[in-house]
Design an enzyme around this catalytic site. Structure first.
Site, PDB file in Angstrom:
ATOM      1  N   HIS A 150       8.282  -7.650  -3.208  1.00 45.35           N
ATOM      2  CA  HIS A 150       7.057  -8.106  -3.874  1.00 45.35           C
ATOM      3  C   HIS A 150       7.273  -9.463  -4.552  1.00 45.35           C
ATOM      4  CE1 HIS A 150       4.644  -4.470  -3.372  1.00 45.35           C
ATOM      5  NE2 HIS A 150       5.804  -3.852  -3.387  1.00 45.35           N
ATOM      6  N   GLU A 173       5.143 -11.233  -5.927  1.00 46.66           N
ATOM      7  CA  GLU A 173       4.192 -11.424  -7.025  1.00 46.66           C
ATOM      8  C   GLU A 173       4.692 -10.901  -8.372  1.00 46.66           C
ATOM      9  OE1 GLU A 173       4.004  -9.385  -4.533  1.00 46.66           O
ATOM     10  OE2 GLU A 173       3.104  -7.465  -5.043  1.00 46.66           O
ATOM     11  N   SER A 226     -17.054  -7.890 -30.608  1.00 47.90           N
ATOM     12  CA  SER A 226     -16.176  -7.479 -31.704  1.00 47.90           C
ATOM     13  C   SER A 226     -15.550  -8.677 -32.390  1.00 47.90           C
ATOM     14  CB  SER A 226     -15.058  -6.593 -31.150  1.00 47.90           C
ATOM     15  OG  SER A 226     -14.209  -7.374 -30.325  1.00 47.90           O
ATOM     16  N   GLY A 227     -15.615  -9.839 -31.711  1.00 45.24           N
ATOM     17  CA  GLY A 227     -14.927 -11.001 -32.249  1.00 45.24           C
ATOM     18  C   GLY A 227     -13.522 -11.120 -31.693  1.00 45.24           C
ATOM     19  N   GLY A 228     -13.095 -10.122 -30.909  1.00 46.36           N
ATOM     20  CA  GLY A 228     -11.788 -10.200 -30.254  1.00 46.36           C
ATOM     21  C   GLY A 228     -11.841 -11.213 -29.114  1.00 46.36           C
ATOM     22  N   VAL A 229     -10.685 -11.506 -28.541  1.00 41.61           N
ATOM     23  CA  VAL A 229     -10.616 -12.557 -27.518  1.00 41.61           C
ATOM     24  C   VAL A 229     -11.540 -12.256 -26.336  1.00 41.61           C
ATOM     25  CG1 VAL A 229      -9.106 -13.783 -25.905  1.00 41.61           C
ATOM     26  CG2 VAL A 229      -8.215 -13.019 -28.096  1.00 41.61           C
ATOM     27  N   ASP A 230     -11.451 -11.031 -25.807  1.00 43.29           N
ATOM     28  CA  ASP A 230     -12.176 -10.740 -24.574  1.00 43.29           C
ATOM     29  C   ASP A 230     -13.690 -10.791 -24.773  1.00 43.29           C
ATOM     30  OD1 ASP A 230      -9.630 -10.335 -23.677  1.00 43.29           O
ATOM     31  OD2 ASP A 230      -9.717  -8.162 -23.879  1.00 43.29           O
ATOM     32  N   SER A 231     -14.168 -10.126 -25.811  1.00 43.71           N
ATOM     33  CA  SER A 231     -15.625 -10.126 -25.975  1.00 43.71           C
ATOM     34  C   SER A 231     -16.125 -11.512 -26.387  1.00 43.71           C
ATOM     35  CB  SER A 231     -16.086  -9.031 -26.946  1.00 43.71           C
ATOM     36  OG  SER A 231     -15.696  -9.294 -28.254  1.00 43.71           O
ATOM     37  N   SER A 232     -15.320 -12.283 -27.087  1.00 44.67           N
ATOM     38  CA  SER A 232     -15.752 -13.639 -27.468  1.00 44.67           C
ATOM     39  C   SER A 232     -15.843 -14.549 -26.247  1.00 44.67           C
ATOM     40  CB  SER A 232     -14.771 -14.260 -28.472  1.00 44.67           C
ATOM     41  OG  SER A 232     -14.743 -13.495 -29.642  1.00 44.67           O
ATOM     42  N   LYS A 237      -4.926 -11.284 -19.432  1.00 42.47           N
ATOM     43  CA  LYS A 237      -5.185 -11.779 -20.793  1.00 42.47           C
ATOM     44  C   LYS A 237      -5.010 -13.300 -20.918  1.00 42.47           C
ATOM     45  CE  LYS A 237      -6.011 -10.279 -25.027  1.00 42.47           C
ATOM     46  NZ  LYS A 237      -7.011  -9.216 -25.303  1.00 42.47           N
ATOM     47  N   CYS A 260       5.258  -6.101   1.707  1.00 40.67           N
ATOM     48  CA  CYS A 260       5.632  -4.684   1.661  1.00 40.67           C
ATOM     49  C   CYS A 260       4.919  -3.898   2.769  1.00 40.67           C
ATOM     50  CB  CYS A 260       5.361  -4.127   0.268  1.00 40.67           C
ATOM     51  SG  CYS A 260       6.200  -2.559   0.001  1.00 40.67           S
ATOM     52  N   TYR A 261       4.012  -3.008   2.443  1.00 35.53           N
ATOM     53  CA  TYR A 261       3.300  -2.282   3.504  1.00 35.53           C
ATOM     54  C   TYR A 261       2.607  -3.269   4.452  1.00 35.53           C
ATOM     55  CZ  TYR A 261      -0.040   0.773   5.842  1.00 35.53           C
ATOM     56  OH  TYR A 261      -0.777   1.434   6.798  1.00 35.53           O
ATOM     57  N   GLY A 284       0.844  -1.191   0.000  1.00 33.79           N
ATOM     58  CA  GLY A 284       0.000   0.000   0.000  1.00 33.79           C
ATOM     59  C   GLY A 284       0.874   1.233   0.000  1.00 33.79           C
TER      60      GLY A 284
END
Ligand code: XMP
Length: 510
Positions: free
Chosen positions: A169, A171, A223-229, A366, A82-83, A55
């Site tokens: 960190h 991560e 849109s046919g892109g990865v995310d919206s599909s 992604k 960290c914090y 933080g």
């Protein structure tokens, strides 16, 4: 099915979701909750372990985020990062001070390998630090298990109470074996067994969507892109015909793309509306050559089409968006705002009233979205699609746009993509496409002079699309592609390969 639960308490750090993602990578279910709600979250979820995020504060600042000492008495393992590490030290009677010299970035660190957190790793590893305060005195019962030149307590532990804290960190990728450290905490300290998968994520997301949407209607701009599909697939499984996907084919798609997107969703239980809007987009774009103006025209026209479709469907309560984590600017998991219309919906009409926005992918990265897509049975070519810009080929035809130029570009781009795929390079080159420049030059074909367009090929490798290198496509393959394009596509007599990185270039040409 209930899963083992890890609670991530959010203290406002910038890597909160990355921590959650690493925990998921280890096969453990986790949720990020605001630190103020720690008691409720523990009561409700009975976590096997708790992770404090970093933080921006100092523990001594007014109103610095804190948790009560009693949290550490519950017998639940805690890892402070960290914090989060400083909070633990402060709460348990240690001391946190301003470090004489700040540590930022990669730091050589020595580890105590007998600690369950670092078991099986290396005694000297690089960690990623980002702090001005540090733990200057250990709380009672703790010992040091990692240190660096400028920071005597890089990590501390109280094995008996299962309390661990790291100043760096784990991560982030720059910390060597960071994910293994988290894995150690989860498996060796908390006793997790990795009982969670992306399939489980899908099930949970489906249940959440059903609960939220009830009998309402949901609209998704596909849109046919990865995310919206992937989102379409998820929503279809969750609410079937309550979903309408509106796919606006603006005539700026790649070769066959409109049909492919439509075919990909033909077997799904959802209402699919394809709007063929090529003519109106091209009419608006006629004679426009400035890149920004093109983008604005396309954005605006998209809004108009979507608006018309939304009106036709009527009484749509929810708008679904394929927002993924990198798109989410604000951190934390604050209660989702009730949204009416909106500007945060990139380019959607103001006056369409949506009760709420549904964004089931907003916590995923992604590659996790791709994993989820596979889990849901989405076709491979949709899941592994390279990014394609919203304005489509309009920003790959340099200068003014005509249907002829678009068709020429589509044919050339198709050959390029086909050859890259045939060569097995389609996943190694992260984005590749052709650009029709507006430059014409002299050539010779047969016995005649030609005066035709120059086509540019672009291929890049990148992890985040913020920076990119040009892909080293073998010359022989470039030769084959060049040969095929000039022979099979009209109006092109010269082909160049773009060898600039980003920066100073961008990936797209406009
Ligand atoms: P640049 O050209 O800025 O592109 O280096 C970085 C990445 O973003 C994509 N891109 C867009 N995506 N709408 C989008 O959805 C846009 O207007 C847009 N412009 C660029 C580009 O294809 C690359 O992957």
């Amino acid at each position: 099915m209930a899963h083992q639960f890890i609670l991530v308490l959010d203290f406002g750090g910038q890597y909160n979701q990355l921590i959650a993602r690493r925990i998921r990578e280890c096969g453990c279910y986790c949720e990020v909750h605001p630190y103020q709600k720690w008691k409720e979250a523990i009561e409700q979820h009975r976590p096997l372990g708790i992770v404090f995020t970093g933080g921006p504060n100092s523990v001594y600042a007014d109103n610095a985020p804190q948790v009560g000492k009693e949290l550490f008495e519950l017998g639940i393992p805690v890892l402070g990062i960290c914090y989060g590490a400083q909070i633990m030290a402060h709460a348990l009677g240690g001391e946190v001070s301003h470090a004489p010299s700040k540590e930022y970035g990669k730091t050589e660190t020595k580890f105590e390998l007998s600690s369950p957190m670092f078991e099986g790793l290396d005694a000297n590893m690089v960690t990623w630090m980002s702090h001005t305060d540090y733990i200057s005195k250990l709380p009672e019962g703790f010992s040091v298990c990692a240190s660096s030149e400028n920071c005597p307590v890089v990590a501390m532990e109280n094995r008996e109470k299962k309390l661990y804290a790291v100043q760096f960190h784990p991560e982030v990728q720059h910390t060597q074996h960071g994910t293994e450290m988290l894995h150690n905490f989860l498996f060796r300290v908390c006793g997790c067994n990795g009982d969670w998968t992306m399939g489980d994520y899908a099930q949970t997301a489906i249940a959440d969507i059903r609960e939220k949407v009830g009998n309402g209607k949901v609209l998704l701009a596909l849109s046919g892109g990865v995310d919206s599909s992937v989102l379409a697939a998820l929503l279809s499984k969750a609410i079937g015909s309550q979903l309408t996907c509106v796919f606006v084919d603006h005539g700026l798609m790649r070769k066959n793309e409109g049909d492919e997107v439509e075919a990909a969703f033909s077997d799904w239980d959802l209402n699919f509306v394809r709007v063929n809007a090529e003519d109106r987009f091209l009419a608006k774009l006629a004679g426009v050559s400035d890149p920004e103006t093109k983008r604005k025209i396309i954005g605006e026209e998209f809004i108009r089409v979507f608006e018309e479709e939304a009106k036709k469907i009527g009484a749509v309560d929810f708008l679904a968006q394929g927002t993924i984590y990198p798109d989410v600017i604000e951190s934390g998991t604050g209660d989702a705002a009730v949204i009416k219309s909106h500007h945060n919906v990139g380019g959607l009409p103001d006056y369409v009233d949506f009760k709420e926005i549904v964004e089931p992918l907003r916590l995923l990265f992604k590659d996790e979205v791709r994993q989820l897509g596979m889990e849901l049975g989405l076709a491979d070519y949709l899941v592994w699609r390279q990014p394609f810009p919203g304005p489509g080929l309009a920003i790959r035809v340099i200068g003014d746009i005509t249907k002829d130029k678009l068709d020429t570009l589509r044919d050339a781009d198709f050959i390029f993509r086909e050859e890259i795929a045939k060569a097995g390079l389609d996943r190694q080159i992260h984005q590749y496409f052709a650009v029709l420049t507006s430059m014409r030059s002299v050539g010779v074909m047969g016995d005649g002079r030609t005066y035709d367009y120059t086509l540019a090929l672009r291929g890049v490798t990148t992890t985040d699309f913020m920076t990119a290198d040009f892909a080293r496509i073998p010359y022989d393959l470039l030769a084959k592609i060049s040969n095929r394009i000039v022979n099979e596509v009209g109006n092109i007599n010269r082909i160049v390969y773009d060898i600039t990185t980003k920066p100073p270039s961008t990936i797209e040409w406009e």
